[in-house]
Design a protein around this motif. Structure first.
Motif, PDB file in Angstrom:
ATOM      1  N   MET A  67       5.706 -46.668 -25.515  1.00 57.20           N
ATOM      2  CA  MET A  67       4.792 -45.539 -25.479  1.00 57.20           C
ATOM      3  C   MET A  67       3.320 -45.898 -25.685  1.00 57.20           C
ATOM      4  SD  MET A  67       6.758 -42.962 -24.807  1.00 57.20           S
ATOM      5  CE  MET A  67       5.886 -41.465 -25.225  1.00 57.20           C
ATOM      6  N   PRO A  68       2.950 -46.768 -26.636  1.00 57.77           N
ATOM      7  CA  PRO A  68       1.534 -46.842 -27.020  1.00 57.77           C
ATOM      8  C   PRO A  68       0.688 -47.804 -26.195  1.00 57.77           C
ATOM      9  CG  PRO A  68       2.812 -48.187 -28.514  1.00 57.77           C
ATOM     10  CD  PRO A  68       3.800 -47.547 -27.559  1.00 57.77           C
ATOM     11  N   ASP A  69      -0.595 -47.509 -26.191  1.00 63.69           N
ATOM     12  CA  ASP A  69      -1.618 -48.472 -25.775  1.00 63.69           C
ATOM     13  C   ASP A  69      -2.148 -49.228 -26.988  1.00 63.69           C
ATOM     14  OD1 ASP A  69      -1.998 -47.570 -22.864  1.00 63.69           O
ATOM     15  OD2 ASP A  69      -2.303 -45.712 -23.976  1.00 63.69           O
ATOM     16  N   ILE A  77      -2.595 -43.610 -25.824  1.00 65.72           N
ATOM     17  CA  ILE A  77      -1.589 -43.243 -26.816  1.00 65.72           C
ATOM     18  C   ILE A  77      -1.660 -44.256 -27.942  1.00 65.72           C
ATOM     19  CG2 ILE A  77       0.880 -42.997 -27.291  1.00 65.72           C
ATOM     20  CD1 ILE A  77       1.266 -42.018 -24.458  1.00 65.72           C
ATOM     21  N   ILE A  78      -1.782 -43.760 -29.160  1.00 62.94           N
ATOM     22  CA  ILE A  78      -1.914 -44.604 -30.346  1.00 62.94           C
ATOM     23  C   ILE A  78      -0.743 -44.307 -31.277  1.00 62.94           C
ATOM     24  CG2 ILE A  78      -3.372 -45.233 -32.296  1.00 62.94           C
ATOM     25  CD1 ILE A  78      -5.762 -44.108 -30.732  1.00 62.94           C
ATOM     26  N   THR A  79       0.055 -45.313 -31.551  1.00 60.63           N
ATOM     27  CA  THR A  79       1.162 -45.168 -32.491  1.00 60.63           C
ATOM     28  C   THR A  79       0.749 -45.683 -33.862  1.00 60.63           C
ATOM     29  OG1 THR A  79       2.978 -45.281 -30.889  1.00 60.63           O
ATOM     30  CG2 THR A  79       3.458 -46.022 -33.101  1.00 60.63           C
ATOM     31  N   VAL A  85     -13.092 -47.454 -35.024  1.00 63.78           N
ATOM     32  CA  VAL A  85     -12.443 -48.683 -34.561  1.00 63.78           C
ATOM     33  C   VAL A  85     -11.497 -48.377 -33.403  1.00 63.78           C
ATOM     34  CG1 VAL A  85     -10.792 -50.490 -35.204  1.00 63.78           C
ATOM     35  CG2 VAL A  85     -12.656 -49.878 -36.761  1.00 63.78           C
ATOM     36  N   LEU A  86     -10.725 -47.315 -33.518  1.00 65.36           N
ATOM     37  CA  LEU A  86      -9.731 -46.984 -32.494  1.00 65.36           C
ATOM     38  C   LEU A  86     -10.377 -46.543 -31.187  1.00 65.36           C
ATOM     39  CD1 LEU A  86      -7.125 -45.061 -34.691  1.00 65.36           C
ATOM     40  CD2 LEU A  86      -7.036 -47.435 -33.918  1.00 65.36           C
ATOM     41  N   THR A  87     -11.608 -46.036 -31.251  1.00 65.11           N
ATOM     42  CA  THR A  87     -12.299 -45.577 -30.036  1.00 65.11           C
ATOM     43  C   THR A  87     -13.427 -46.516 -29.637  1.00 65.11           C
ATOM     44  OG1 THR A  87     -13.799 -44.175 -31.326  1.00 65.11           O
ATOM     45  CG2 THR A  87     -11.751 -43.161 -30.556  1.00 65.11           C
ATOM     46  N   ASP A  88     -13.424 -47.722 -30.197  1.00 65.95           N
ATOM     47  CA  ASP A  88     -14.476 -48.695 -29.897  1.00 65.95           C
ATOM     48  C   ASP A  88     -15.868 -48.124 -30.147  1.00 65.95           C
ATOM     49  OD1 ASP A  88     -12.676 -50.729 -29.165  1.00 65.95           O
ATOM     50  OD2 ASP A  88     -12.485 -49.881 -27.152  1.00 65.95           O
ATOM     51  N   GLY A  89     -15.981 -47.341 -31.221  1.00 65.75           N
ATOM     52  CA  GLY A  89     -17.273 -46.825 -31.627  1.00 65.75           C
ATOM     53  C   GLY A  89     -17.716 -45.557 -30.934  1.00 65.75           C
ATOM     54  N   ARG A  90     -16.924 -45.048 -30.001  1.00 69.61           N
ATOM     55  CA  ARG A  90     -17.346 -43.845 -29.263  1.00 69.61           C
ATOM     56  C   ARG A  90     -17.266 -42.591 -30.135  1.00 69.61           C
ATOM     57  NH1 ARG A  90     -14.403 -46.972 -25.542  1.00 69.61           N
ATOM     58  NH2 ARG A  90     -15.585 -47.560 -23.672  1.00 69.61           N
ATOM     59  N   VAL A  91     -16.335 -42.565 -31.083  1.00 70.01           N
ATOM     60  CA  VAL A  91     -16.228 -41.461 -32.045  1.00 70.01           C
ATOM     61  C   VAL A  91     -16.243 -42.084 -33.429  1.00 70.01           C
ATOM     62  CG1 VAL A  91     -14.788 -39.617 -32.957  1.00 70.01           C
ATOM     63  CG2 VAL A  91     -14.934 -39.971 -30.483  1.00 70.01           C
ATOM     64  N   VAL A 130      -3.328 -39.282 -27.618  1.00 74.75           N
ATOM     65  CA  VAL A 130      -2.032 -38.929 -28.196  1.00 74.75           C
ATOM     66  C   VAL A 130      -1.811 -39.826 -29.406  1.00 74.75           C
ATOM     67  CG1 VAL A 130       0.461 -38.786 -27.825  1.00 74.75           C
ATOM     68  CG2 VAL A 130      -1.119 -38.276 -25.937  1.00 74.75           C
ATOM     69  N   LEU A 131      -1.542 -39.220 -30.561  1.00 71.50           N
ATOM     70  CA  LEU A 131      -1.284 -39.958 -31.795  1.00 71.50           C
ATOM     71  C   LEU A 131       0.178 -39.761 -32.175  1.00 71.50           C
ATOM     72  CD1 LEU A 131      -4.443 -38.934 -33.866  1.00 71.50           C
ATOM     73  CD2 LEU A 131      -4.180 -40.887 -32.334  1.00 71.50           C
ATOM     74  N   ILE A 132       0.911 -40.850 -32.321  1.00 73.28           N
ATOM     75  CA  ILE A 132       2.333 -40.788 -32.648  1.00 73.28           C
ATOM     76  C   ILE A 132       2.547 -41.272 -34.075  1.00 73.28           C
ATOM     77  CG2 ILE A 132       4.631 -41.676 -32.116  1.00 73.28           C
ATOM     78  CD1 ILE A 132       3.820 -41.905 -29.217  1.00 73.28           C
ATOM     79  N   ASP A 133       3.149 -40.430 -34.879  1.00 74.72           N
ATOM     80  CA  ASP A 133       3.558 -40.802 -36.238  1.00 74.72           C
ATOM     81  C   ASP A 133       4.990 -41.306 -36.144  1.00 74.72           C
ATOM     82  OD1 ASP A 133       3.820 -41.130 -38.937  1.00 74.72           O
ATOM     83  OD2 ASP A 133       3.965 -39.002 -39.408  1.00 74.72           O
TER      84      ASP A 133
END
Length: 745
Positions: free
Chosen positions: A203-205, A18-20, A321-327, A184-187
């Motif tokens: 909530m977030p990681d 989960i990314i806020t 950056v958020l996916t450590d380069g995977r996407v 999960v992306l939280i605005d």
């Protein structure tokens, strides 16, 4: 509701998280970053949930609107609806429970959590075919209606979080989100508040700390980072500071701001070695692009692919950056399709999105409200023009036609009885160009059409099904673009089943958008489950200002604020209340009329209502218990939340107040007493001269305007005296001329 399915395996190796996205100040482009990051992730086969948790100023849906069925969220439940439903079902947590944290041991609380912490019951799927299992589900802030702001401003977060087991509920919701989605992306909302910890700690990681390149925003981002660092949650939170809306044309000033941001925020990124830290800051910056400043456009549609300085490329780098380069990139889109969909984001000019004029009789206002709501939900700009037999501003009405692109009259017995109906029809018919469909009539009752109204076939809304009626309305009258929802082919098919765009199915958008919340317009052919009121007065005339004030007060005045009709005897307070009941009755589940002259009469009527509601039985002998059962049922909105209670001819407020329920319904009082000062008071006076003349001429066949004026003058526009005279002339057989001679008028 989104498709129920377990979360797919990690196709790109991205662990569920989960990314806020959070910002101390507004105007950073936070919501835009959420929407674009979601699109890049879904474009790589990931199942993404985008959550609009900016409850005070929701706006994430604007970036997704071309792919949403309910574009203005008039019917789409979301975060606040889920939370209030859980809080409303929860008793105060018992002693010994960990009410503020994540572990509530009370079985009753755990059971309620298991019933309500289901994100798939609220999330809706975007209608777009992403590769593989990819897709975006959207969880709105809540239904955007007249009560939304009040719900947000009055919700007791402290009670929810410390006494209702709110912490445990949110933790369970977090687990449910991760069970169903890859990311999960939280605005989140701006600033630091009492509830900031929900989106930043619980909530977030990952926390994307968004800021603009000015000192206030940078220092605010430091406060946010420090807050998160000092509030240890149930799991570690990685802080990712991201400069946004970077204006690169002022290179020297931007360089100073960059250095300042890196100096203050660097201590919160100690997991990165120094050599990587430099590359990080070069990678995550989101530029300011003026072309995106005026409309909510997704960068995959606004920018061609493979443009390294574009906004799309910046979001691709951020996703990396958020996916450590995977996407780190988005598959290219067909250019023709990109440009075609780009037009769906761009704001249409007035010529492309004409205003629709919806004209109806005042007696058909529930129809006007319902039709307008359906057309507005479909993206049309609608102006309502209610008319009654007294309406005479024909020049103003004809002038309105010059500024609209379409005219929709609601044909009914009441509408055709208005002189304005013929005037509108003839003017619109004359203004219509060949093939333009400028005049689109809709029939709402069994009125027989005679010239000039019989020259074209109307849309027939005299069908029982609200879903079918809405489908027919939008197909016939709604937008002419390809985004018009189609009629349902299978009423039992879930509206959002299987992300229609991904499977190639059309789905059932009409059913989704036609779902009506407790405070939305009801389909007018739906009748109340319980209706108890005197018959409608077939000779009711005028009083439109009073009825408008009543309607506005009841709908917008807050729950159970009594609307009080007051005035001297025999001025028609009861008749106005009765007209409201019959005119707006379809908008309620329960309509209950009480002769309230004496308290014992109110009690007896409420006891009977309790039986009709099914909350007591005739075998319960104590009438006070039955009265209490009725008041409790109304207050709690069970079994019906949309109710109208009318207390006619009530005495003083002190004697009546014990019988007034609070709750979600409406209370209407008629009285001569001056003690009713706590509610919204509408004063009822005599008829206007125009109302008096129309009333007499409608009651006495063949009466001319001059004779009507001679008769009405000595009666001083008194409704009771005018009604009495009309009854006497009709029953006695005395002609009008004889009456005038007899009274020397």
């Amino acid at each position: 509701m989104a498709e129920s399915s377990s979360r797919p395996s990690e196709p790109t190796g991205v662990p569920p998280q989960i990314i806020t996205f959070y910002s101390y100040k507004g105007g950073t482009g936070r919501s835009m970053a959420v929407a674009n990051t979601a699109w890049v992730l879904a474009g790589n086969g990931l199942r993404v949930l985008a959550v609009d948790w900016d409850l005070e100023a929701p706006g994430l849906h604007r970036y997704f609107h071309p792919f949403l069925l309910d574009k203005k969220l008039r019917h789409s439940r979301g975060v606040i609806d889920m939370i209030t439903l859980f809080a409303g079902s929860s008793a105060t947590a018992p002693a010994g429970s960990s009410t503020a944290g994540v572990s509530v041991v009370d079985p009753a609380v755990q059971h309620r959590i298991s019933e309500h912490a289901h994100v798939l019951d609220y999330a809706v799927s975007l209608d777009w075919a992403f590769p593989g299992d990819g897709g975006i589900d959207f969880l709105p802030a809540g239904v955007q209606d007249g009560s939304y702001s009040q719900t947000i401003s009055t919700f007791d977060w402290d009670d929810f979080y410390t006494r209702k087991g709110g912490g445990a509920f949110l933790s369970a919701l977090r687990r449910d989100m991760l069970d169903n989605y890859d990311v999960v992306l939280i605005d989140s909302r701006t600033g630091l508040s009492d509830t900031a910890g929900i989106c930043t700690v619980l909530m977030p990681d990952v926390l994307v700390n968004c800021f603009a390149m000015n000192a206030q925003s940078i220092e605010g981002a430091v406060l946010v980072a420090r807050y998160v660092a000092n509030h240890r949650g149930p799991h570690p939170v990685r802080i990712v500071p991201v400069p946004m809306r970077v204006e690169r044309s002022t290179a020297a000033k931007v360089a100073v701001s960059r250095a300042y941001a890196r100096l203050l925020l660097g201590p919160f990124m100690q997991e990165l070695p120094p050599d990587e830290l430099g590359r990080y800051w070069e990678t995550v910056e989101i530029p300011y692009v003026p072309d995106y400043a005026h409309e909510e456009i997704l960068a995959p549609f606004g920018d061609p692919p493979d443009q390294p300085d574009s906004l799309l490329a910046a979001y691709e780098r951020l996703t990396g950056v958020l996916t450590d380069g995977r996407v780190s990139g988005l598959p290219a889109m067909d250019e023709e399709a990109r440009l075609r969909w780009l037009r769906e984001f761009e704001r249409p000019t007035p010529a492309e999105s004409p205003t629709l004029l919806l004209c109806h009789a005042v007696a058909d206002q529930v129809w006007g409200e319902w039709v307008a709501a359906q057309l507005r939900d479909a993206g049309l700009d609608v102006v309502r023009l209610p008319v009654d037999p007294l309406f005479r501003d024909f020049d103003g009405m004809r002038a309105m036609l010059a500024g609209v692109g379409r005219v929709v009259p609601l044909l009914s017995v009441a509408f055709l009885a208005c002189p304005a109906a013929g005037q509108l029809w003839q003017a619109a018919d004359a203004a219509e160009e060949a093939g333009s469909r400028f005049l689109l009539p809709v029939r709402i009752d069994g009125v027989v059409l005679a010239p000039p109204f019989d020259g074209r076939a109307p849309v027939e809304l005299t069908i029982d099904s609200a879903e079918q009626a809405r489908a027919l309305l939008l197909t016939s009258v709604g937008p002419l673009s390809s985004t018009v929802p189609a009629a349902p082919t299978d009423p039992d098919t879930p509206a959002d089943s299987g992300r229609p765009g991904a499977s190639g199915e059309t789905g059932d958008p009409v059913r989704a958008a036609a779902t009506t919340r407790a405070d939305g317009p009801r389909y007018p052919l739906r009748q109340p489950a319980i209706f108890e009121a005197p018959p409608r007065n077939p000779h009711f005339v005028g009083r439109q200002a009073a009825l408008d004030a009543l309607r506005a007060g009841l709908v917008h005045g807050g729950s159970t604020v009594p609307q009080v009709l007051t005035g001297a005897e025999e001025l028609g307070k009861t008749e106005v209340a009765l007209e409201y009941v019959h005119r707006f009755g379809p908008d309620y589940d329960v309509v209950w009329w009480i002769a309230a002259g004496q308290p014992y009469g109110i009690a007896a009527s409420l006891a009977l209502l309790a039986e009709r509601l099914g909350v007591t039985t005739p075998m319960r002998a104590d009438p006070n218990e039955r009265v209490k059962a009725a008041i409790d049922a109304l207050r709690n909105g069970e079994p019906y939340s949309r109710w109208l209670l009318v207390l006619d001819r009530a005495g003083d407020r002190a004697g009546t107040e014990p019988y007034l329920p609070a709750g979600p319904g409406h209370v209407l009082v008629t009285t001569r007493s001056t003690t009713w000062t706590g509610g919204s008071v509408v004063e009822i006076g005599s008829f206007t001269e125009q109302e008096s003349l129309y009333y007499l001429r409608s009651r006495l066949s063949g009466l001319g305007a001059e004779d009507a004026a001679r008769i009405a003058a000595p009666l001083e526009n008194s409704p009771a005296r005018l009604a009495g005279l009309a009854d006497w002339l009709r029953d006695s057989g005395v002609g009008v001329e004889a009456y005038l001679r007899l009274h020397g008028v």
